[in-house]
Motif scaffolding. Structure first.
Motif, PDB file in Angstrom:
ATOM      1  N   TRP A   1       0.819  -1.209   0.000  1.00 48.10           N
ATOM      2  CA  TRP A   1       0.000   0.000   0.000  1.00 48.10           C
ATOM      3  C   TRP A   1       0.859   1.267   0.000  1.00 48.10           C
ATOM      4  O   TRP A   1       0.536   2.245  -0.653  1.00 48.10           O
ATOM      5  CB  TRP A   1      -0.963  -0.018   1.190  1.00 48.10           C
ATOM      6  CG  TRP A   1      -1.756   1.253   1.307  1.00 48.10           C
ATOM      7  CD1 TRP A   1      -1.724   2.162   2.308  1.00 48.10           C
ATOM      8  CD2 TRP A   1      -2.697   1.770   0.352  1.00 48.10           C
ATOM      9  NE1 TRP A   1      -2.566   3.211   2.055  1.00 48.10           N
ATOM     10  CE2 TRP A   1      -3.187   2.992   0.861  1.00 48.10           C
ATOM     11  CE3 TRP A   1      -3.169   1.320  -0.887  1.00 48.10           C
ATOM     12  CZ2 TRP A   1      -4.125   3.775   0.175  1.00 48.10           C
ATOM     13  CZ3 TRP A   1      -4.099   2.095  -1.566  1.00 48.10           C
ATOM     14  CH2 TRP A   1      -4.562   3.295  -1.024  1.00 48.10           C
TER      15      TRP A   1
ATOM     16  N   SER B   1      -7.428  -1.612  -9.026  1.00 48.46           N
ATOM     17  CA  SER B   1      -6.788  -0.819  -7.983  1.00 48.46           C
ATOM     18  C   SER B   1      -7.161  -1.401  -6.612  1.00 48.46           C
ATOM     19  O   SER B   1      -8.214  -2.015  -6.471  1.00 48.46           O
ATOM     20  CB  SER B   1      -7.247   0.626  -8.069  1.00 48.46           C
ATOM     21  OG  SER B   1      -8.584   0.719  -7.612  1.00 48.46           O
ATOM     22  N   PRO B   2      -6.288  -1.219  -5.606  1.00 48.00           N
ATOM     23  CA  PRO B   2      -6.610  -1.763  -4.277  1.00 48.00           C
ATOM     24  C   PRO B   2      -7.944  -1.228  -3.746  1.00 48.00           C
ATOM     25  O   PRO B   2      -8.681  -1.967  -3.090  1.00 48.00           O
ATOM     26  CB  PRO B   2      -5.457  -1.283  -3.407  1.00 48.00           C
ATOM     27  CG  PRO B   2      -4.386  -0.850  -4.308  1.00 48.00           C
ATOM     28  CD  PRO B   2      -4.976  -0.565  -5.643  1.00 48.00           C
ATOM     29  N   GLU B   3      -8.256   0.028  -4.053  1.00 45.50           N
ATOM     30  CA  GLU B   3      -9.510   0.612  -3.556  1.00 45.50           C
ATOM     31  C   GLU B   3     -10.721  -0.105  -4.148  1.00 45.50           C
ATOM     32  O   GLU B   3     -11.629  -0.502  -3.422  1.00 45.50           O
ATOM     33  CB  GLU B   3      -9.596   2.101  -3.914  1.00 45.50           C
ATOM     34  CG  GLU B   3      -8.685   2.992  -3.108  1.00 45.50           C
ATOM     35  CD  GLU B   3      -7.344   3.209  -3.798  1.00 45.50           C
ATOM     36  OE1 GLU B   3      -6.945   2.354  -4.604  1.00 45.50           O
ATOM     37  OE2 GLU B   3      -6.705   4.231  -3.532  1.00 45.50           O
ATOM     38  N   SER B   4     -10.713  -0.268  -5.474  1.00 44.26           N
ATOM     39  CA  SER B   4     -11.851  -0.928  -6.110  1.00 44.26           C
ATOM     40  C   SER B   4     -11.949  -2.386  -5.674  1.00 44.26           C
ATOM     41  O   SER B   4     -13.033  -2.918  -5.473  1.00 44.26           O
ATOM     42  CB  SER B   4     -11.727  -0.871  -7.625  1.00 44.26           C
ATOM     43  OG  SER B   4     -11.613   0.464  -8.038  1.00 44.26           O
TER      44      SER B   4
ATOM     45  N   SER C   1     -11.044  -3.604  -2.834  1.00 40.58           N
ATOM     46  CA  SER C   1     -11.624  -3.585  -1.489  1.00 40.58           C
ATOM     47  C   SER C   1     -13.132  -3.403  -1.562  1.00 40.58           C
ATOM     48  O   SER C   1     -13.886  -4.098  -0.877  1.00 40.58           O
ATOM     49  CB  SER C   1     -10.972  -2.448  -0.690  1.00 40.58           C
ATOM     50  OG  SER C   1     -11.761  -2.071   0.395  1.00 40.58           O
ATOM     51  N   SER C   2     -13.578  -2.478  -2.419  1.00 37.58           N
ATOM     52  CA  SER C   2     -15.010  -2.202  -2.454  1.00 37.58           C
ATOM     53  C   SER C   2     -15.799  -3.386  -3.013  1.00 37.58           C
ATOM     54  O   SER C   2     -16.939  -3.616  -2.633  1.00 37.58           O
ATOM     55  CB  SER C   2     -15.290  -0.927  -3.249  1.00 37.58           C
ATOM     56  OG  SER C   2     -15.558  -1.221  -4.591  1.00 37.58           O
TER      57      SER C   2
ATOM     58  N   TRP D   1     -14.780   0.369   1.346  1.00 38.73           N
ATOM     59  CA  TRP D   1     -13.580   1.029   0.834  1.00 38.73           C
ATOM     60  C   TRP D   1     -12.428   0.962   1.833  1.00 38.73           C
ATOM     61  O   TRP D   1     -11.337   1.437   1.570  1.00 38.73           O
ATOM     62  CB  TRP D   1     -13.870   2.506   0.524  1.00 38.73           C
ATOM     63  CG  TRP D   1     -14.823   2.682  -0.607  1.00 38.73           C
ATOM     64  CD1 TRP D   1     -16.174   2.902  -0.507  1.00 38.73           C
ATOM     65  CD2 TRP D   1     -14.543   2.632  -2.018  1.00 38.73           C
ATOM     66  NE1 TRP D   1     -16.731   2.994  -1.764  1.00 38.73           N
ATOM     67  CE2 TRP D   1     -15.757   2.852  -2.700  1.00 38.73           C
ATOM     68  CE3 TRP D   1     -13.367   2.443  -2.761  1.00 38.73           C
ATOM     69  CZ2 TRP D   1     -15.842   2.861  -4.090  1.00 38.73           C
ATOM     70  CZ3 TRP D   1     -13.458   2.460  -4.145  1.00 38.73           C
ATOM     71  CH2 TRP D   1     -14.682   2.670  -4.804  1.00 38.73           C
TER      72      TRP D   1
ATOM     73  N   LYS E   1      -8.271  -1.202   1.707  1.00 42.14           N
ATOM     74  CA  LYS E   1      -7.326  -1.043   0.598  1.00 42.14           C
ATOM     75  C   LYS E   1      -5.933  -1.564   0.938  1.00 42.14           C
ATOM     76  O   LYS E   1      -5.265  -2.121   0.075  1.00 42.14           O
ATOM     77  CB  LYS E   1      -7.273   0.405   0.126  1.00 42.14           C
ATOM     78  CG  LYS E   1      -7.175   1.442   1.225  1.00 42.14           C
ATOM     79  CD  LYS E   1      -7.391   2.820   0.626  1.00 42.14           C
ATOM     80  CE  LYS E   1      -7.024   3.925   1.573  1.00 42.14           C
ATOM     81  NZ  LYS E   1      -7.996   4.145   2.658  1.00 42.14           N
TER      82      LYS E   1
END
Lengths: 290, 322
Positions: free
Chosen positions: B56, B224-227, B229-230, B236, B239
């Protein structure tokens, strides 16, 4: 004024108390909500007999609809491996196991060779029920192997896409399957083997952005969702409602990305016609020397 | 200077240093000794922080607002460069730039995602998220390179292809797919480097080549790590975990055989010594071109396709009779 006043409106049955129709006998259409028997549905090419809604079906259903009876499954023993030891809320190994148990499938794709009105064809068809039809190493490798097989045997290739996109649990490996399948398709194109790409509901993400869009002929079933980004993501990005019919087969046809839309009832005959046109023409010295 | 969250210990040291230097400049107190000691402490602290970055943290570094972008590298690496615009069908995408450049006398076509350097430019560049016309411009330039026998260099730095309504209308998926198909068959050498973010189809859309490198503090992933995660954690907030689970760092990619090498960054990240970074990048690109230049186009194409055909891990299940 009545004595009793209705305080709450609408349906009040909790989801858990809902009575499901027993599986295997009746089919209730997702779109028109009309009920028909499963036999009627099957006899109607897995389309709702009332409203023509194309129900999502499995790879083997497609093999049954398209091939002349017999077909031979290829590369059937390949299974996914959790080599990244990927874990989100559940470990990937567990997701794989439950998908296998639930669907009886080995992964999100099956490849088979058979004949369509006596002309040979190799079909790779995806299964949405297996982790959203997602593309990991197995999907990519089976497509690559199918392409090699088609080049070697000089047999046309039909890809039936039905996928949410790349499989996140295989991270960059699933991303690289886009490069891998597209690169292999370029080899098949050089070998002049015809490639037909049929998009069905849904075809999105990395699958659309690689092999699904690369057909010599691109076509789709009616009203399928086809796109790169999912509708929810687009809505969040542009912060507006999406227009009706956005990212449907009809929308793609209108914007020039499909050659035609085919009703499932006409699928076999359409393929048969394509195979007729793409069959190696008899040598014509006059043309070749021109 | 912009400090990232994990760089906070550095920030306070820098503040102290600044104060001491101010005191030194104001009066007659000799602060050189103290300043030197602080500088040493900064150096050591930086080494400590940077020798153990998590996935991260590298993602954060790859998005550092002061990080050099494609046009900076081009300007540093090429004595001459002419930017070429437009896809000849619809528009000129500002999120992908490209043109003819000269790498120490060797003409190449350089293409890359471009992010903006300030708020206004970030918008102008659409945050490095290309539309279909960006990918089509890239392909047009690659075809130009092919016709005249120039190697193609691509620099990857995108949070993803733009997920917009018009991007769909104009065939975002088709544009990316077409590039993959055509890049596989390009007759000239193709060398790619991830210089920042390597997110998904938007990244690989200009990223299929004979040699692919990553700068040390960059990432490459299907999402992406955010997407991630979601979708997988349905929130969100995961991540960091997603970044770990995706194994998206350059070290991982090299270990998996997905890339051909890692280009070391100056301590503290590319933005701390951008000129040096550009030199290191240029050296690797030139080396890579030299490695594949002597092959015939047919050999190169075959090796390129074979390289991608080998990527994938699976098992053969024993045939069972049930």
């Amino acid at each position: 004024m009545g004595w009793f006043k209705r305080l709450k409106d609408g349906i009040q049955t909790a989801t858990r108390n809902k009575k499901d129709t027993p599986e295997g006998l009746w089919y209730k259409c997702k779109r028109c909500k009309e009920t028909s028997t499963v036999k009627e549905l099957k006899d109607n090419y897995f389309k709702c007999p009332q409203c023509n809604f194309h129900v999502r079906i499995t790879s083997y259903d497609y093999f049954g609809l398209i091939f002349d009876g017999q077909y031979e499954e290829l590369f059937e023993n390949m299974v996914s491996k959790d080599f990244l030891e990927f874990k989100d809320l559940k470990p990937y190994t567990e997701r794989l196991k439950s998908a296998k148990d639930k669907t009886g499938l080995k992964d999100a794709i099956a490849v088979a060779q058979g004949k369509v009105n006596r002309r040979p064809l190799v079909i790779a068809a995806m299964d949405f029920k297996f982790i959203g039809g997602s593309m990991g190493s197995v999907v990519g490798e089976k497509i690559a192997k199918a392409i090699d097989h088609c080049i070697e045997q000089r047999v046309p290739f039909l890809m039936i896409s039905k996928s949410g996109g790349a499989r996140m649990m295989e991270s960059a490996f699933s991303l690289m399957q886009m490069a891998k399948t597209s690169a292999k398709l370029s080899q098949m194109a050089s070998a002049k083997i015809p490639y037909f790409s049929l998009m069905t509901d849904p075809t999105t993400g990395g699958v659309t952005a690689s092999f699904a869009m690369l057909g010599d002929i691109n076509f789709a079933e009616p009203e399928a969702l086809i796109g790169f980004a999912g509708p929810r993501v687009i809505k969040e990005t542009i912060k507006k409602e999406l227009p009706d019919g956005f990212q449907t087969s009809e929308f793609l046809l209108e914007h020039g990305f499909l050659d035609f839309i085919v009703d499932r009832k006409d699928l076999k005959e359409t393929l048969s016609d394509l195979l007729y046109f793409f069959e190696k023409p008899p040598a014509n010295p006059a043309v070749e020397n021109a | 200077m912009v400090f990232l969250e994990f760089e906070k210990p550095l920030e306070s040291l820098y503040e102290q240093l600044e104060k001491i230097q101010q005191v030194g400049s104001e009066g007659d107190i000799d602060v050189t000794e103290m300043a030197r000691e602080l500088e040493n402490r900064i150096k050591n602290k930086r080494k400590e922080i940077y020798s153990n970055l998590t996935g991260w943290q590298k993602v954060q570094l790859s998005r550092h607002p002061e990080r050099p972008y494609t046009l900076y590298y081009i300007q540093q690496m090429c004595r001459k460069f002419i930017e070429l615009h437009g896809d000849r069908y619809y528009a000129d995408d500002k999120a992908i730039v490209g043109g003819l450049g000269s790498l120490d006398g060797q003409t190449v076509v350089i293409i890359g995602h471009q992010k903006g350097v300030n708020t206004k430019m970030r918008q102008y560049r659409n945050f490095g998220m290309a539309n279909p016309e960006g990918y089509r411009k890239a392909l047009r330039l690659m075809k130009l390179a092919e016709r005249f026998g120039y190697p193609v260099v691509t620099l990857i730095d995108t949070p993803g292809a733009f997920p917009g309504l018009e991007a769909e209308e104009r065939g975002q998926a088709e544009a990316i797919a077409r590039n993959l198909f055509e890049m596989a068959q390009l007759k000239v050498p193709v060398v790619c480097a991830v210089i920042g973010e390597g997110a998904s189809g938007g990244a690989i859309g200009i990223g299929l080549g004979d040699r692919v490198y990553m700068l040390e503090n960059t990432w490459y992933s299907v999402i992406s790590p955010e997407s991630c995660s979601s979708i997988l954690w349905r929130s969100w907030d995961y991540k960091e975990q997603a970044a770990e689970a995706l194994k998206l760092t350059a070290d991982h990619m090299y270990e998996f055989g997905i890339i051909d090498g890692i280009i070391k960054e100056p301590l503290g990240g590319a933005h701390t010594a951008p000129e040096e970074m550009a030199k290191l990048l240029k050296r690797q690109i030139k080396k890579a071109i030299a490695e594949v230049q002597d092959m015939t186009p047919e050999e190169r194409i075959e090796a390129r396709i074979e390289k991608y055909a080998k990527i994938g891990v699976y098992e053969e299940e024993a045939r069972t009779n049930s």
